[in-house]
Design a protein around this motif. Structure first.
Motif, PDB file in Angstrom:
ATOM      1  N   ALA A  16       0.842  -1.202   0.000  1.00 10.11           N
ATOM      2  CA  ALA A  16       0.000   0.000   0.000  1.00 10.11           C
ATOM      3  C   ALA A  16       0.869   1.241   0.000  1.00 10.11           C
ATOM      4  N   VAL A  17       0.344   2.334  -0.540  1.00 11.59           N
ATOM      5  CA  VAL A  17       1.038   3.622  -0.561  1.00 11.59           C
ATOM      6  C   VAL A  17       0.038   4.687  -0.147  1.00 11.59           C
ATOM      7  N   ARG A  18       0.427   5.549   0.803  1.00 10.06           N
ATOM      8  CA  ARG A  18      -0.514   6.614   1.171  1.00 10.06           C
ATOM      9  C   ARG A  18       0.228   7.885   1.588  1.00 10.06           C
ATOM     10  N   PRO A  19      -0.407   9.031   1.388  1.00 10.08           N
ATOM     11  CA  PRO A  19       0.186  10.293   1.823  1.00 10.08           C
ATOM     12  C   PRO A  19       0.329  10.296   3.347  1.00 10.08           C
ATOM     13  N   GLY A  20       1.390  10.903   3.849  1.00 10.80           N
ATOM     14  CA  GLY A  20       1.601  10.959   5.291  1.00 10.80           C
ATOM     15  C   GLY A  20       1.130  12.283   5.851  1.00 10.80           C
ATOM     16  N   ALA A  21       0.855  12.279   7.148  1.00 11.85           N
ATOM     17  CA  ALA A  21       0.321  13.478   7.784  1.00 11.85           C
ATOM     18  C   ALA A  21       1.422  14.357   8.361  1.00 11.85           C
ATOM     19  N   GLU A  22       2.526  13.736   8.722  1.00 11.03           N
ATOM     20  CA  GLU A  22       3.551  14.491   9.445  1.00 11.03           C
ATOM     21  C   GLU A  22       4.288  15.483   8.532  1.00 11.03           C
ATOM     22  N   ARG A  23       5.055  16.322   9.161  1.00 16.19           N
ATOM     23  CA  ARG A  23       5.834  17.309   8.436  1.00 16.19           C
ATOM     24  C   ARG A  23       7.172  16.681   8.038  1.00 16.19           C
ATOM     25  N   GLY A  24       7.547  16.837   6.801  1.00 10.86           N
ATOM     26  CA  GLY A  24       8.801  16.239   6.330  1.00 10.86           C
ATOM     27  C   GLY A  24       9.890  17.280   6.188  1.00 10.86           C
ATOM     28  N   PRO A  25      11.077  16.862   5.787  1.00 10.01           N
ATOM     29  CA  PRO A  25      12.188  17.805   5.636  1.00 10.01           C
ATOM     30  C   PRO A  25      11.905  18.835   4.542  1.00 10.01           C
ATOM     31  N   GLY A  26      11.003  18.512   3.627  1.00  8.31           N
ATOM     32  CA  GLY A  26      10.670  19.452   2.558  1.00  8.31           C
ATOM     33  C   GLY A  26       9.464  20.317   2.885  1.00  8.31           C
ATOM     34  N   PRO A  75      25.320  12.258   7.537  1.00 11.98           N
ATOM     35  CA  PRO A  75      24.722  13.260   6.662  1.00 11.98           C
ATOM     36  C   PRO A  75      24.043  14.378   7.450  1.00 11.98           C
ATOM     37  N   ALA A  76      24.118  15.559   6.883  1.00 12.75           N
ATOM     38  CA  ALA A  76      23.568  16.715   7.587  1.00 12.75           C
ATOM     39  C   ALA A  76      22.062  16.767   7.380  1.00 12.75           C
ATOM     40  N   ALA A  77      21.377  15.862   7.999  1.00  8.04           N
ATOM     41  CA  ALA A  77      19.923  15.867   7.887  1.00  8.04           C
ATOM     42  C   ALA A  77      19.331  15.934   9.286  1.00  8.04           C
ATOM     43  N   ALA A  78      18.125  16.448   9.362  1.00  6.86           N
ATOM     44  CA  ALA A  78      17.503  16.638  10.664  1.00  6.86           C
ATOM     45  C   ALA A  78      17.071  15.302  11.248  1.00  6.86           C
ATOM     46  N   ARG A  79      17.223  15.159  12.527  1.00  8.61           N
ATOM     47  CA  ARG A  79      16.690  13.972  13.191  1.00  8.61           C
ATOM     48  C   ARG A  79      15.189  14.125  13.319  1.00  8.61           C
ATOM     49  N   GLY A  80      14.440  13.144  12.880  1.00  6.11           N
ATOM     50  CA  GLY A  80      12.984  13.275  12.921  1.00  6.11           C
ATOM     51  C   GLY A  80      12.382  12.419  14.012  1.00  6.11           C
TER      52      GLY A  80
END
Lengths: 298, 288
Positions: free
Chosen positions: A246-256, B283-288
Motif C-alpha cells: 500500500a502507498v498513502r500520503p503521510g500526515a507528518e511534516r517532512g524535511p521538505g 549526513p547533515a539531515a535533521a533527526r525526525g
C-alpha cells in the motif's frame, strides 16, 4: 575523518587545510594536518601500508609548482582541448574513477591528475583505433555518458569528460588514421528498468536511537523502488514492486515541508517513510507501477 | 633540533595514573599532559620533532604499538579520542612558519613550547572535546566487511546456468563469446545481489549500532564484489547483538563472505563534528 578521507582532503582539496599545528622538517611543512583532522583511524595504515606514500604525497603537495596542472608539451606539440574528466582504473584489485584533467593535443590524449601530479592514462593518437560514447548507469540511477577509447595494443580506457560529445568529435578530427566511431550507444534498458519516476527523494532511515531523514536519489521502475544516498556505497533501500502492499500520503511534516511525506507499506520492511517535493507523482506511480506511463526525470 | 616535541596518541579524560606503566611507539614511556581546568589530558611521549619514517614493516610495528598503548589507556579511562599516526606537536619555530600559515602562527611574538601549544589548543576546544568524549564513553568501534562471491552469487541465475551448460560442446571461438556473455551475466547478478544485501544488512545493523560510517572499499580478491565496508559505533553491551546479525546474514546468504573486526577504540568516530563540516561524518539531515 579517516586517513583515506584525510589523504583525499590533503591531496585533492588543499584549500580546506587548516594549519593548526605545524611540524617543520627541512623547511617543509610536512604534517600540515590540523589536530582536529588528525583524530583518525590508524588501522587503515595497517591495512594499506601507505604512510610513506602519504608523506611523499604531502611533500609533493607542499612543494607543488604553479604550473602543476599544465601538461608539458613536447617540442612542436599543440594543445587541442583541455577539460575536466577522469580515468577508470580497472585492474584486478580496483575499479575506481580517478579524477583529473583530460588533455587532447595533436599527438596525444592524456588524463592528468594535479595533486600529486601523475599521468593517470596516456595514449598516442597514432595508436587510437576507436572512440565511442557509452552510457553508464550508476548505482544511484544517474546516467552518465563516458568516452571509450580503444588502442592498437588491444587495451584502451574508459574516460569521463566534462563534455564527452565534444571530446569525441575533436578526437575523431584530430586522430591521424581512420577511426571507428559511432553515436551514443547505450545498452537498451530492459522493460523493468525504465524509470517511471526519478529524482531527489528523502528517506526516513530507521536507526537505533530514532529515525534520520536522509537526502538521496530515488528511482522507481516497474521492478521496484531503489533509493541511494550519495554518501553510501550502495542503495540503502531496495523495494521490489511485489513487496509493496500500500502507498498513502503521510500526515507528518517532512524535511521538505508540509504535505511532502508519504508512506509505503511493505512485506519485508514494514512501513517505509519517504518525502519528496512532489509526492503525488511518486504515490501514483508506486500505486500502480506496471501501468504507469514513463515520466520525465523529476 | 634541540627543542622537544610531543608525540600525541589520544585525548582522554584526565585520570591521574591512567598512563602509568604504558609504553608507546619504540618503547617510549607515556605520560598524561594535564590541561588544568578542562578535565582533558593528552596522552603523549616526549619526542624529537621528526615524524617516523621507515619501511612498511616498521610502520606496521609502530602502528601496532601505538594501537596497543591507546587501547591500554582507553580501557582505564573508558573513553578516548585517538589520534592518527605521526601526530606531533612541535614548539613554535617562527622562522619555519610558512607565509601562508594562519595569522596567529605568523604573529606569534614569543615562541611557545610544545606543551604550551598543545595546552592552548586543548583549552580552546575543551567543550567540544569533552562532549565528544562523553558521547563515545562505553562505546567501541567494530569493523564489518561484507563481500559476495561472484561465482556463488550467480549460481541461482537461470541464464548463467543455461549458458554454462551450453559452453561445453561449442567451438573455441563461440566459447570465447559465450564466456564473455557469462561473465556479464555473473557481474549483473552479483551487483543485484550486492544491492539487495547491502540494503538489508544496513537496515539490520542500524537497529543495533549507534552510528555507521562507510569506508573505502578494500576488496582485493577479484572473485569478490564489495557489499559493505563500514565502521560501526556500538555500545559495549550491544557487541554480541551485532555478531548475531552477521551470523544470521551468513546463514541466510551462502554467497556472502563476512569479516568482523574489533572491538577497538572509536578511531573512526573521534572527529569533532560540532564545529565545522567533516567529510565523513553523518549526513547533515535533521533527526525526525
Amino acid at each position: 575523518m579517516t586517513l583515506d578521507d584525510l589523504v583525499e582532503v590533503l591531496l585533492n582539496k588543499g584549500a580546506v587545510l587548516h594549519l593548526d599545528l605545524i611540524v617543520a622538517v627541512a623547511d617543509i611543512p610536512l604534517i600540515g594536518v590540523s589536530l582536529r583532522a588528525a583524530v583518525a583511524g590508524m588501522e587503515t595504515m595497517l591495512e594499506y601500508g601507505m604512510l610513506r606514500q602519504w608523506d611523499a604525497d604531502t611533500r609533493a603537495w607542499a612543494m607543488r609548482s604553479a604550473a602543476r596542472h599544465e601538461l608539458e608539451l613536447r617540442a612542436g606539440e599543440e594543445s587541442v582541448v583541455r577539460m575536466y574528466g577522469g580515468h577508470l582504473l580497472d585492474d584486478d584489485f580496483h575499479t575506481t574513477w580517478r579524477p583529473g584533467t583530460v588533455h587532447l593535443t595533436d599527438r596525444r590524449l592524456v588524463v592528468l591528475r594535479r595533486d600529486p601530479r601523475e599521468v593517470l592514462w596516456e595514449a598516442e593518437l597514432s595508436a587510437v583505433r576507436a572512440v565511442r560514447l557509452e552510457s553508464e548507469r550508476t548505482v544511484g540511477g544517474e546516467s552518465r555518458t563516458r568516452v571509450r577509447v580503444e588502442t592498437a595494443d588491444g587495451a584502451g580506457a574508459l574516460l569521463s569528460a566534462a563534455d564527452p560529445e565534444r571530446l569525441r568529435d575533436l578526437l575523431v578530427r584530430t586522430c591521424p588514421g581512420p577511426l571507428t566511431s559511432d553515436g551514443p550507444r547505450s545498452p537498451l534498458p530492459g522493460p523493468d528498468e525504465r524509470a517511471l519516476v526519478e529524482g531527489h527523494l528523502w528517506y526516513r532511515e530507521p536507526r537505533r536511537d530514532g529515525p534520520l531523514w536522509r537526502g538521496g536519489n530515488g528511482r522507481l521502475t516497474p521492478a521496484g523502488l531503489v533509493w541511494k544516498s550519495p554518501l553510501d556505497a550502495r542503495p540503502a533501500l531496495v523495494l521490489p514492486a511485489a513487496d509493496v502492499t500500500a502507498v498513502r500520503p503521510g500526515a507528518e511534516r517532512g524535511p521538505g515541508g508540509e504535505g511532502t511525506v508519504f508512506t509505503v507499506e511493505t512485506g519485508s520492511r514494514g512501513t517505509v517513510t519517504l518525502a519528496a517535493d512532489e509526492p503525488r507523482r511518486w504515490v501514483e506511480a508506486l500505486g500502480s507501477p506496471r501501468d504507469a506511463p514513463a515520466l520525465p526525470s523529476a | 633540533m634541540t627543542e622537544r616535541a610531543l608525540y600525541v596518541y589520544a585525548l582522554v579524560p584526565h585520570r591521574p595514573g591512567a598512563a602509568d606503566g604504558v609504553t608507546g611507539v619504540d618503547g617510549h614511556p607515556l605520560r598524561l599532559l594535564d590541561v588544568p581546568g578542562t578535565g582533558v589530558a593528552a596522552l603523549v611521549h616526549d619526542a624529537d620533532p621528526t615524524p617516523y619514517q621507515g619501511t612498511d614493516e616498521e610502520v606496521r610495528r609502530r602502528v601496532a604499538e601505538q594501537d596497543a598503548a591507546v587501547v591500554a589507556v582507553w580501557e582505564r579511562t573508558g573513553t578516548a579520542l585517538p589520534m592518527t599516526f605521526n601526530v606531533l606537536v612541535a614548539p613554535d619555530t617562527p622562522s619555519d612558519v610558512p607565509a601562508d600559515a594562519p595569522r596567529d602562527a605568523r604573529d606569534a611574538r614569543s615562541a611557545r613550547s610544545a606543551e604550551e601549544r598543545l595546552r592552548e589548543w586543548i583549552a580552546s576546544h575543551a567543550d567540544g572535546l569533552r562532549a565528544r568524549m562523553d558521547s563515545l564513553a562505553d562505546r567501541a568501534e567494530l569493523r564489518v566487511e561484507i563481500t559476495v562471491d561472484r561465482a556463488a552469487s550467480a549460481r541461482d541465475d537461470e541464464r548463467a546456468r543455461s549458458l554454462e551448460a551450453e559452453l561445453a560442446d561449442r567451438s573455441p571461438g563461440l566459447r570465447r563469446l559465450l564466456t564473455r556473455q557469462l561473465e556479464q551475466i555473473r557481474r549483473e547478478s552479483a551487483e543485484r545481489l550486492a544491492d539487495a544485501l547491502y540494503a538489508d544488512v544496513r537496515h539490520r545493523l542500524l537497529a543495533v549500532a549507534e552510528d555507521l560510517r562507510e569506508r573505502s572499499r578494500s576488496v582485493r580478491d577479484a572473485d569478490e564484489l564489495g557489499v559493505l565496508s563500514a565502521a560501526l559505533l556500538v555500545r559495549r553491551s550491544d557487541i554480541e547483538a551485532v555478531g548475531a546479525v552477521l551470523a544470521a546474514v551468513r546463514d541466510e546468504q551462502p554467497a556472502a563472505r563476512i569479516r568482523f573486526l574489533g572491538p577497538w577504540p572509536p578511531y573512526s568516530f573521534a572527529d569533532l563534528s560540532d564545529d565545522g563540516p567533516q567529510g565523513a561524518s553523518a549526513p547533515a539531515a535533521a533527526r525526525g
